[in-house]
Design a protein around this motif. Structure first.
Motif, short mmCIF file in Angstrom:
data_model
loop_
_atom_site.label_atom_id
_atom_site.label_comp_id
_atom_site.label_asym_id
_atom_site.label_seq_id
_atom_site.Cartn_x
_atom_site.Cartn_y
_atom_site.Cartn_z
N ALA A 1 -9.07 30.00 -36.50
CA ALA A 1 -9.54 31.11 -37.33
C ALA A 1 -8.07 31.65 -37.74
CB ALA A 1 -10.12 32.07 -36.81
N ALA A 2 -7.81 32.02 -39.03
CA ALA A 2 -6.43 32.69 -39.24
C ALA A 2 -6.69 34.20 -39.13
CB ALA A 2 -6.21 32.54 -40.85
N GLY A 3 -5.42 34.98 -39.32
CA GLY A 3 -5.45 36.49 -39.01
C GLY A 3 -6.27 36.87 -40.41
N GLY A 4 -7.29 37.95 -39.77
CA GLY A 4 -8.20 38.61 -40.85
C GLY A 4 -9.46 38.05 -40.66
N ASP A 5 -9.70 36.80 -40.13
CA ASP A 5 -11.10 36.06 -40.22
C ASP A 5 -11.80 36.79 -39.15
OD1 ASP A 5 -10.25 34.41 -42.08
OD2 ASP A 5 -9.85 32.65 -40.68
N VAL A 6 -13.29 36.74 -39.25
CA VAL A 6 -14.23 37.19 -38.10
C VAL A 6 -14.68 35.99 -37.79
CG1 VAL A 6 -16.05 38.80 -37.72
CG2 VAL A 6 -14.51 39.12 -39.54
N VAL A 7 -14.70 35.80 -36.35
CA VAL A 7 -15.41 34.71 -35.60
C VAL A 7 -16.78 35.27 -34.97
CG1 VAL A 7 -13.34 33.35 -35.21
CG2 VAL A 7 -14.12 35.06 -33.51
N ALA A 8 -17.72 34.70 -34.54
CA ALA A 8 -18.85 35.11 -34.16
C ALA A 8 -18.91 34.32 -32.56
CB ALA A 8 -20.19 34.82 -34.77
N LEU A 9 -18.92 35.48 -31.69
CA LEU A 9 -18.92 35.06 -30.28
C LEU A 9 -20.64 35.30 -29.75
CD1 LEU A 9 -15.98 37.12 -28.83
CD2 LEU A 9 -15.88 34.99 -29.69
N LEU A 10 -21.02 34.21 -29.18
CA LEU A 10 -22.39 34.34 -28.27
C LEU A 10 -21.86 34.79 -27.07
CD1 LEU A 10 -25.34 33.92 -28.49
CD2 LEU A 10 -24.95 31.53 -27.68
N VAL A 11 -22.58 36.00 -26.77
CA VAL A 11 -21.99 36.65 -25.55
C VAL A 11 -23.50 36.81 -24.45
CG1 VAL A 11 -21.16 38.64 -24.54
CG2 VAL A 11 -20.20 37.63 -26.41
N GLU A 12 -23.30 36.58 -23.40
CA GLU A 12 -24.43 37.10 -22.46
C GLU A 12 -24.02 38.00 -21.71
OE1 GLU A 12 -26.17 34.73 -18.75
OE2 GLU A 12 -27.05 33.98 -20.54
N ARG A 13 -24.90 39.31 -21.39
CA ARG A 13 -24.69 40.55 -20.80
C ARG A 13 -25.90 40.98 -20.30
NH1 ARG A 13 -22.48 45.23 -24.24
NH2 ARG A 13 -20.51 43.79 -24.30
N ALA A 14 -25.80 41.00 -18.73
CA ALA A 14 -26.98 41.61 -17.97
C ALA A 14 -28.23 40.73 -18.49
CB ALA A 14 -27.16 43.16 -18.20
N GLY A 15 -28.16 39.43 -18.72
CA GLY A 15 -29.16 38.64 -18.78
C GLY A 15 -29.94 38.67 -20.47
N SER A 16 -28.83 39.17 -21.08
CA SER A 16 -29.54 39.45 -22.81
C SER A 16 -28.34 38.52 -23.31
CB SER A 16 -29.78 40.47 -22.98
OG SER A 16 -30.73 41.06 -22.40
N ARG A 17 -28.62 37.93 -24.46
CA ARG A 17 -27.76 37.33 -25.46
C ARG A 17 -27.63 37.87 -26.63
NH1 ARG A 17 -27.99 30.49 -24.19
NH2 ARG A 17 -27.64 30.88 -21.83
N ALA A 18 -26.58 37.95 -27.36
CA ALA A 18 -26.08 38.53 -28.54
C ALA A 18 -25.12 38.05 -29.29
CB ALA A 18 -26.40 40.24 -28.34
N PHE A 19 -25.01 38.14 -30.53
CA PHE A 19 -23.84 37.98 -31.26
C PHE A 19 -22.61 38.81 -31.33
CE2 PHE A 19 -26.42 34.10 -32.74
CZ PHE A 19 -25.63 33.01 -32.26
N VAL A 20 -21.41 38.63 -31.04
CA VAL A 20 -20.47 39.92 -31.09
C VAL A 20 -19.50 39.31 -32.08
CG1 VAL A 20 -18.67 41.15 -30.10
CG2 VAL A 20 -20.97 40.62 -28.69
N PRO A 21 -19.41 39.99 -33.44
CA PRO A 21 -18.37 39.67 -34.39
C PRO A 21 -16.93 40.15 -34.04
CG PRO A 21 -19.61 41.60 -35.30
CD PRO A 21 -20.25 41.13 -33.94
N LEU A 22 -16.12 39.30 -34.24
CA LEU A 22 -14.73 39.71 -33.58
C LEU A 22 -13.57 39.42 -34.75
CD1 LEU A 22 -13.16 39.33 -30.10
CD2 LEU A 22 -11.91 38.47 -32.12
N ARG A 23 -13.04 40.31 -35.18
CA ARG A 23 -11.97 40.25 -36.44
C ARG A 23 -10.70 39.65 -35.80
NH1 ARG A 23 -11.63 40.98 -41.39
NH2 ARG A 23 -13.74 42.32 -41.23
N ILE A 24 -9.81 38.64 -35.93
CA ILE A 24 -8.91 38.02 -35.61
C ILE A 24 -7.53 38.67 -35.98
CG2 ILE A 24 -7.18 36.02 -35.50
CD1 ILE A 24 -9.86 35.74 -34.08
N PRO A 25 -6.84 39.59 -35.28
CA PRO A 25 -5.64 40.51 -35.80
C PRO A 25 -4.85 39.63 -36.44
CG PRO A 25 -5.56 40.21 -33.55
CD PRO A 25 -6.69 39.33 -33.68
#
Length: 333
Positions: free
Chosen positions: A309-333
């Protein structure tokens, strides 16, 4: 040039149970492989001389490369045409010492051009060179993800200046991580590689480029059966940015991660979240399972995925927290 290189070549088997025949590959793809040499002799250091305007003007022009004596270009490495309008991929370390960002490019038909270095990326060891020509043969791009250990591969290059030399071998491993600054899933092979092969193409049996020869491991500086190539999809990711911006930029997301043990499934445990990671909502204790759909079982896998990913792109992280899973969008600085 660094003492690390790659080489590979492939072609269909002549008959069942026989060794593969590389003659068609060499004939069809060799025209798109180029030799890269030094464009200029190292410019002289001007001595203190008596004032003489004509002499001073001549020496100034010589030192800037405007006037260059006839000479045979010193071989630096290999490269290959990716477009018919003169764009060439080679190794960053092949052109790193080029004078005035220019090199001599010699085509298979013996024509020579002055090539301009558009840019380079040391982390992936990829550089982009442009020559002023049209209607040139270009390679076909393959899918390095389809490569398997034991598969035949081959290369065409200029080891020690011997242009268009063909060597072949098998894939020893894929996704190989080695101790470098970048996290690249190298293609390891036993294709014979020597100084001058760097930057050349690694072909599969279909005559498609799957890698860019980058380095060898050697105790002597010569070939010892451990050659490594940058996967072509990684290389083209750098090329895309070099074409657009003349350089490659990468962001840091501000996380400290730890690999989760096999007993606890897989993923990367977030130990600390700062900067972009914190702004995205990541917390210590989260487990990152994937980036943009790519599983992150190791730190190397995570860093490779983020590096695309280049600067400014948004990547989708699949994250597990307390037994649940969700996608977290993260913008690359």
């Amino acid at each position: 040039m660094r003492w690390f290189f790659f080489t590979l070549l492939l072609l269909p088997f002549a008959a069942s149970g026989q060794m593969p025949d590389f003659t068609q590959l060499a004939r069809d793809q060799g025209a798109a492989v180029v030799n890269i040499g030094s464009a200029y002799i190292t410019p002289p250091v001007l001595p203190d001389l008596p004032h003489d305007d004509l002499l001073r003007e001549f020496l100034d022009r010589l030192s800037t490369g405007e006037l260059v004596p006839d000479f045979e270009p010193r071989p630096l490495g290999s490269g290959f045409l990716i477009r018919s309008d003169g764009y060439i991929v080679t190794g960053a370390h092949v052109v790193e010492d080029s004078f005035n960002d220019e090199v001599v490019v010699r085509l298979a038909d013996r024509r020579e051009f002055v090539g301009r270095v558009i840019g380079s990326d040391a982390q992936t060891d990829i550089a982009l060179v442009k020559i002023d020509a049209d209607g040139l043969p270009a390679v076909r791009i393959g899918d390095p993800k389809r490569l398997q250990p034991g598969e035949w591969v081959a290369t065409i290059g200029s080891p020690f200046g011997f242009e268009h030399s063909v060597t072949a071998g098998i894939v020893s491993a894929v996704g190989r991580a080695i101790p470098t600054e970048a996290y690249i899933p190298f293609i390891q092979s036993d294709v014979a590689m020597n100084p001058g092969n760097s930057g050349g193409p690694l072909f599969n049996l279909r005559g498609e480029v799957v890698g860019v020869n980058s380095l060898i491991f050697s105790a002597s500086g010569g070939y010892m059966g451990l050659s490594f190539a940058v996967p072509i999809d990684v290389a083209l990711g750098s090329v895309e940015q070099l074409l657009a911006h003349g350089k490659v930029t990468r962001g840091r997301i501000g996380v400290r991660l730890q690999e989760v043990s096999a007993e606890l499934d897989y993923g990367l445990l977030v130990q600390r979240a700062e900067g972009a990671a914190r702004r995205a909502g990541l917390l210590p204790g989260d487990v990152i399972l994937a980036v943009n759909g790519e599983a992150t079982r190791t730190l190397e896998a995570f860093q490779r995925a983020v590096a695309k990913a280049a600067g400014g792109d948004v990547v989708a992280l699949l994250v597990e927290r307390a037994g649940s899973r969700a996608f977290v969008p993260l913008r690359i600085p």
